[in-house]
Design an enzyme around this catalytic site. Structure first.
Site, mmCIF file in Angstrom:
data_model
loop_
_atom_site.group_PDB
_atom_site.id
_atom_site.type_symbol
_atom_site.label_atom_id
_atom_site.label_comp_id
_atom_site.label_asym_id
_atom_site.label_seq_id
_atom_site.Cartn_x
_atom_site.Cartn_y
_atom_site.Cartn_z
ATOM 1 N N ASP A 104 20.952 54.971 -41.004
ATOM 2 C CA ASP A 104 21.951 54.939 -42.076
ATOM 3 C C ASP A 104 22.888 53.740 -41.977
ATOM 4 O OD1 ASP A 104 23.304 55.733 -39.835
ATOM 5 O OD2 ASP A 104 24.475 57.292 -40.836
ATOM 6 N N ARG A 109 24.996 55.840 -52.119
ATOM 7 C CA ARG A 109 25.258 57.198 -52.614
ATOM 8 C C ARG A 109 25.242 57.177 -54.143
ATOM 9 N NH1 ARG A 109 30.235 59.437 -49.739
ATOM 10 N NH2 ARG A 109 28.730 59.786 -48.074
ATOM 11 N N LYS A 144 23.401 72.976 -45.984
ATOM 12 C CA LYS A 144 23.775 73.102 -44.572
ATOM 13 C C LYS A 144 24.629 74.367 -44.400
ATOM 14 C CE LYS A 144 23.480 68.548 -42.666
ATOM 15 N NZ LYS A 144 24.133 67.613 -41.747
ATOM 16 N N GLU A 171 19.561 54.536 -46.303
ATOM 17 C CA GLU A 171 19.757 55.975 -46.534
ATOM 18 C C GLU A 171 20.315 56.159 -47.942
ATOM 19 O OE1 GLU A 171 21.604 59.356 -43.844
ATOM 20 O OE2 GLU A 171 23.212 58.532 -45.067
HETATM 21 P P1 GTP Z 1 23.616 61.633 -38.420
HETATM 22 O O1 GTP Z 1 22.977 61.201 -37.144
HETATM 23 O O2 GTP Z 1 25.066 61.995 -38.300
HETATM 24 O O3 GTP Z 1 23.387 60.652 -39.530
HETATM 25 O O4 GTP Z 1 22.939 62.985 -38.788
HETATM 26 P P2 GTP Z 1 21.523 63.202 -39.428
HETATM 27 O O5 GTP Z 1 20.647 62.050 -39.181
HETATM 28 O O6 GTP Z 1 21.051 64.565 -39.049
HETATM 29 O O7 GTP Z 1 21.858 63.140 -40.942
HETATM 30 P P3 GTP Z 1 22.314 64.243 -41.951
HETATM 31 O O8 GTP Z 1 21.240 64.333 -42.926
HETATM 32 O O9 GTP Z 1 22.775 65.493 -41.294
HETATM 33 O O10 GTP Z 1 23.630 63.626 -42.606
HETATM 34 C C1 GTP Z 1 23.820 62.270 -42.814
HETATM 35 C C2 GTP Z 1 25.038 62.025 -43.693
HETATM 36 O O11 GTP Z 1 25.197 63.046 -44.678
HETATM 37 C C3 GTP Z 1 26.371 62.018 -42.980
HETATM 38 O O12 GTP Z 1 26.638 60.766 -42.440
HETATM 39 C C4 GTP Z 1 27.333 62.369 -44.135
HETATM 40 O O13 GTP Z 1 27.545 61.252 -44.973
HETATM 41 C C5 GTP Z 1 26.550 63.366 -44.915
HETATM 42 N N1 GTP Z 1 26.778 64.739 -44.455
HETATM 43 C C6 GTP Z 1 25.938 65.524 -43.767
HETATM 44 N N2 GTP Z 1 26.466 66.731 -43.531
HETATM 45 C C7 GTP Z 1 27.697 66.731 -44.091
HETATM 46 C C8 GTP Z 1 28.753 67.713 -44.198
HETATM 47 O O14 GTP Z 1 28.661 68.835 -43.709
HETATM 48 N N3 GTP Z 1 29.869 67.331 -44.883
HETATM 49 C C9 GTP Z 1 30.005 66.117 -45.448
HETATM 50 N N4 GTP Z 1 31.141 65.837 -46.093
HETATM 51 N N5 GTP Z 1 29.042 65.176 -45.358
HETATM 52 C C10 GTP Z 1 27.907 65.468 -44.685
HETATM 53 MG MG MG Z 2 24.075 59.548 -40.902
#
Ligand code: GTP
Ligand code: MG
Length: 236
Positions: A104, A109, A144, A171
């Site tokens: 990312d 977005r 989630k 991303e």
């Molecule tokens: P990271 O290693 O943190 O990027 O986690 P991941 O690879 O498992 O990615 P994931 O799909 O969980 O989420 C990536 C991005 O989604 C985050 O950097 C946020 O921008 C957004 N995001 C995910 N979960 C949440 C949440 O519970 N609240 C908010 N506000 N944003 C979220």
């Molecule tokens: Mg992320």
């Protein structure tokens, strides 16, 4: 960012609890110029992806007289966030490893009017022959546990440089205005500290409930649009 400023920041914030070894600092020094160009490549990849969405929006508005995209926000991950992630994920500190393991660094977005538009835009993007899908996470169908909803795509798109074509990871997060409203406020609230556990539990439940309310609002607005369109078709 100047290397001196970065090094100072790295010392102060990033690895507060560990002393940065000379070896690590040498690596940062060696990698600094290449990191700057890598960041520039990520900015180019963002431009490519933003353009793809703008083109789709334009075409859709010509064809159906309506814009599926409300707005697009894009960012390149800051250098210190990248380093924090290197530390959190315990990946080697090298450019290859950063590019390989952090998906990312370039983020786009896309805020849509309706949930239906999210899937339509994602499909259109993924059908393009220069876009390769690496990972798809549907937090709309499977929100989630905290209530977060959005469609996440990790894609690879080529950027065309003077002498090479370079695939870059981006991303893409697609969400409705309501999903974005919830996620933005939840993100702000998440950083509030020193909340007693019992209260935190209640607040977490409230946030999940609000996410549900905003999802049902999305569904009702989409139903209104469908009925309006159906009513219009009857007349014409
Ligand atoms: P990271 O290693 O943190 O990027 O986690 P991941 O690879 O498992 O990615 P994931 O799909 O969980 O989420 C990536 C991005 O989604 C985050 O950097 C946020 O921008 C957004 N995001 C995910 N979960 C949440 C949440 O519970 N609240 C908010 N506000 N944003 C979220
Ligand atoms: Mg992320």
């Amino acid at each position: 960012m100047l290397i001196e400023k970065f090094l100072k920041q790295a010392k102060e914030e990033i690895i507060m609890d560990t002393v940065l070894s000379d070896e690590f600092m040498d690596k940062v020094q060696d990698n600094f110029a290449p990191i700057e160009s890598l960041m520039a490549y990520y900015r180019c990849a963002i431009m490519e992806v933003e353009t793809k969405f703008n083109v789709l929006n334009e075409q859709f508005s010509l064809q159906y007289d309506r814009n599926p995209i409300e707005s697009i926000k894009a960012r390149v991950k800051s250098f210190d966030s990248i380093l924090k992630k290197v530390k959190r994920k315990q990946i080697p500190f090298s450019l290859e490893s950063i590019e390989e393991n952090i998906n990312d660094i370039a983020g786009v977005r896309v805020i849509c009017s309706f949930q239906e538009d999210i899937y339509m835009l994602a499909d259109c993007l993924l059908q393009q022959d220069d876009v390769r899908l690496i990972e798809r996470k549907d937090y709309i169908k499977n929100p989630k546990p905290g209530g977060y909803r959005s469609l996440h795509l990790i894609i690879e798109v080529p950027i065309f440089l003077e002498k090479e074509k370079r695939p870059m990871k981006v991303e893409v997060q697609l969400r409705t205005i309501a999903m974005d409203f919830w996620a933005s406020l939840e993100h702000k609230l998440r950083y509030k500290k020193n909340i007693p556990e019992s209260e935190a539990e209640y607040l977490a439940k409230e946030l999940v409930e609000c996410a549900g309310i905003s999802a049902s609002l999305d569904q009702r607005m989409e139903a209104i649009r469908d009925r309006m369109e159906a009513a219009q078709e009857k007349i014409s």
